[in-house]
Scaffold this active site. Structure first.
Site, PDB file in Angstrom:
ATOM      1  N   LYS A  41       0.845  -1.205   0.000  1.00  0.00           N
ATOM      2  CA  LYS A  41       0.000   0.000   0.000  1.00  0.00           C
ATOM      3  C   LYS A  41       0.876   1.249   0.000  1.00  0.00           C
ATOM      4  CE  LYS A  41      -0.252  -0.431   5.042  1.00  0.00           C
ATOM      5  NZ  LYS A  41      -1.087  -0.897   6.172  1.00  0.00           N
ATOM      6  N   ARG A  46     -10.773  -0.499  14.540  1.00  0.00           N
ATOM      7  CA  ARG A  46     -10.485   0.322  13.362  1.00  0.00           C
ATOM      8  C   ARG A  46     -11.294  -0.178  12.168  1.00  0.00           C
ATOM      9  NH1 ARG A  46      -4.607   0.792  10.409  1.00  0.00           N
ATOM     10  NH2 ARG A  46      -5.082  -1.396   9.996  1.00  0.00           N
ATOM     11  N   TYR A  96      15.158  29.897  10.330  1.00  0.00           N
ATOM     12  CA  TYR A  96      13.913  30.614  10.613  1.00  0.00           C
ATOM     13  C   TYR A  96      13.734  30.845  12.104  1.00  0.00           C
ATOM     14  CZ  TYR A  96      11.978  30.331   5.893  1.00  0.00           C
ATOM     15  OH  TYR A  96      11.745  30.498   4.558  1.00  0.00           O
ATOM     16  N   MET A 146      11.574  24.284   4.260  1.00  0.00           N
ATOM     17  CA  MET A 146      10.873  23.503   3.239  1.00  0.00           C
ATOM     18  C   MET A 146      11.845  22.722   2.360  1.00  0.00           C
ATOM     19  SD  MET A 146       8.283  24.712   0.199  1.00  0.00           S
ATOM     20  CE  MET A 146       7.097  25.499   1.267  1.00  0.00           C
TER      21      MET A 146
HETATM   22  C1  LIG Z   1      -0.391  -1.882   6.841  1.00  0.00           C
HETATM   23  C2  LIG Z   1      -0.980  -3.182   7.231  1.00  0.00           C
HETATM   24  C3  LIG Z   1      -0.200  -4.335   7.299  1.00  0.00           C
HETATM   25  C4  LIG Z   1       1.301  -4.305   7.213  1.00  0.00           C
HETATM   26  O1  LIG Z   1       1.789  -3.896   8.471  1.00  0.00           O
HETATM   27  P1  LIG Z   1       3.351  -3.827   8.805  1.00  0.00           P
HETATM   28  O2  LIG Z   1       3.376  -3.445  10.234  1.00  0.00           O
HETATM   29  O3  LIG Z   1       3.903  -2.775   7.898  1.00  0.00           O
HETATM   30  O4  LIG Z   1       3.923  -5.162   8.534  1.00  0.00           O
HETATM   31  C5  LIG Z   1      -0.828  -5.541   7.519  1.00  0.00           C
HETATM   32  N1  LIG Z   1      -2.166  -5.602   7.689  1.00  0.00           N
HETATM   33  C6  LIG Z   1      -2.956  -4.510   7.662  1.00  0.00           C
HETATM   34  C7  LIG Z   1      -4.421  -4.660   7.855  1.00  0.00           C
HETATM   35  C8  LIG Z   1      -2.387  -3.258   7.446  1.00  0.00           C
HETATM   36  O5  LIG Z   1      -3.166  -2.171   7.440  1.00  0.00           O
END
Ligand SMILES: *Cc1c(COP(=O)(O)O)cnc(C)c1O
Length: 377
Positions: free
Chosen positions: A51, A150, A272, A320
């Site tokens: 992802k 979640r 800054y 930035m």
């Molecule tokens: C992002 C995610 C993973 C991967 O998690 P890692 O800690 O990066 O290995 C696995 N399962 C779900 C549902 C996730 O959202």
């Protein structure tokens, strides 16, 4: 590199050769990390979570490397990510959408051969109706909430989900799944509590394989491996378990160029808002990296970079596009215009930076900017 230059334009090679930053992604190390996960969980199998553009490293490149290493199951978060990735995958692979489907995406998802994760009874019913409408069996993963609150079907909806799955030939449930909330903390009470709930779900959905562990879960012991694990960060070289030695190889290296050097007298205000004031004469270098490149602004006056192993503390605010470091630890004139300084590399891991920035390695990786010259090796 996304700067509108075309390869065939005159002088492009020279411009890129003098880029102000180099992000190196070691696909060999990534493959070895996947192989490490595979051997850790055997006889369970390992998917890969790609992802968010494979945690910022480039989903096409990362996926191709993992395919060559034998991975056949890929998870993304969003349906749009899946649509982009799907045409690049061979037909013997599975591609799953963790966030499930928004209403209206069922038909295109079914037509593309992408497998959604159903996170609610509503999503499961819509998918079921789609299958009926198509006169086909559609594959799906059922996610259950085992204590993270979640995503996933809540305990009260489990009986109805089970009834629907048992009654219908239109749903092919590939896995029952859940996600650990504290897998990076081997001592957390949540791990065994969620495991027990997952085992209860497996019994309720007898005969359906289960999918449970992320990177951290892989190192909690074989009870957590179930049938398919879902590592993401560990493949990218991030530490799966906080406070333990990292068994994975680093995958990312980031070096950025010096764009100016100077010596300032005691009393000089740096950056800054003058948040750092030199207490003595100091030698400084300004580097071509800022928060627009994904360097957290919280590293202002806190983070550090390295040059040949020497520590160069960040002084003043991260801007930035640039950041100032104290180079007094180096002999005068060591750094010149164009010298490369290590941001991520042998002396500083993504977990080190994350700790200084009060965040996690995931956030560091997914925010790595596009202004660097990206090179895959
Ligand atoms: C992002 C995610 C993973 C991967 O998690 P890692 O800690 O990066 O290995 C696995 N399962 C779900 C549902 C996730 O959202």
């Amino acid at each position: 590199m996304n700067i509108g230059l075309r390869r065939e334009d005159a002088g492009v090679d020279q411009i890129l050769a003098a880029a102000s930053g180099y992000l190196t992604i070691d696909l060999g190390a990534l493959r070895r990390n996947y192989a490490r996960a595979v051997s850790q969980v055997a006889p369970a199998r390992a998917a890969a979570v790609v992802k968010a553009n494979a945690y910022g490293l480039g989903a096409p490149q990362v996926t191709r490397a993992l395919l060559a290493q034998g991975c056949r199951d890929f998870f993304v978060a969003e349906f749009v990510e899946a649509l982009e990735l799907k045409p690049t995958l061979p037909s013997d692979t599975n591609l799953y959408v963790l966030n499930g489907l928004q209403p209206g995406n069922e038909m295109p998802c079914a037509q593309a051969g992408i497998v959604p994760v159903a996170n609610s009874l509503e999503q499961l019913k819509r998918w079921h109706e789609t299958a009926i409408a198509l006169g086909r069996t559609l594959q799906v993963i059922l996610q259950f909430d085992t204590g993270m609150s979640r995503l996933g079907i809540p305990p009260c909806d489990r009986p109805e989900a089970r009834e629907l799955v048992n009654a219908s030939r239109a749903l092919g449930v590939l896995y029952v799944m859940s996600h650990l909330a504290s897998a990076d903390d081997a001592e957390s009470w949540q791990n065994p509590t969620q495991l027990e709930e997952m085992q209860r779900i497996s019994e309720e959905f007898a005969g359906i394989p289960s999918c449970f562990a992320n990177s951290g879960g892989i190192f909690l012991g074989s009870a957590y491996h179930a049938d398919l694990v879902r590592p993401g960060i560990a493949l990218c070289g991030g530490a799966p378990t906080a406070g333990r030695e990292n068994p994975m190889e680093p995958v990312v290296k980031l070096d950025v160029a010096v764009v100016q050097t100077r010596t300032v007298p005691a009393g000089a205000a740096i950056g800054y808002s003058g948040s750092f004031v030199a207490t003595a004469e100091m030698r400084l270098a300004t580097l071509a990296i800022g928060y627009a490149d994904g360097l957290p602004r919280s590293l202002s006056n806190r983070g550090r970079f390295y040059y040949n192993g020497a520590c160069l503390p960040i002084v003043g605010r991260v801007s930035m596009d640039s950041t100032i470091v104290d180079v007094s630890a180096l002999a005068p004139n060591t750094l010149q215009l164009g010298s490369l300084v290590e941001v991520i590399g042998p002396h500083q891991t993504i977990d080190d930076i994350a700790r200084d920035a009060d965040t996690i390695s995931y956030e560091i990786l997914t925010r790595l900017g596009m202004r660097y010259r990206r090179q895959y090796c």
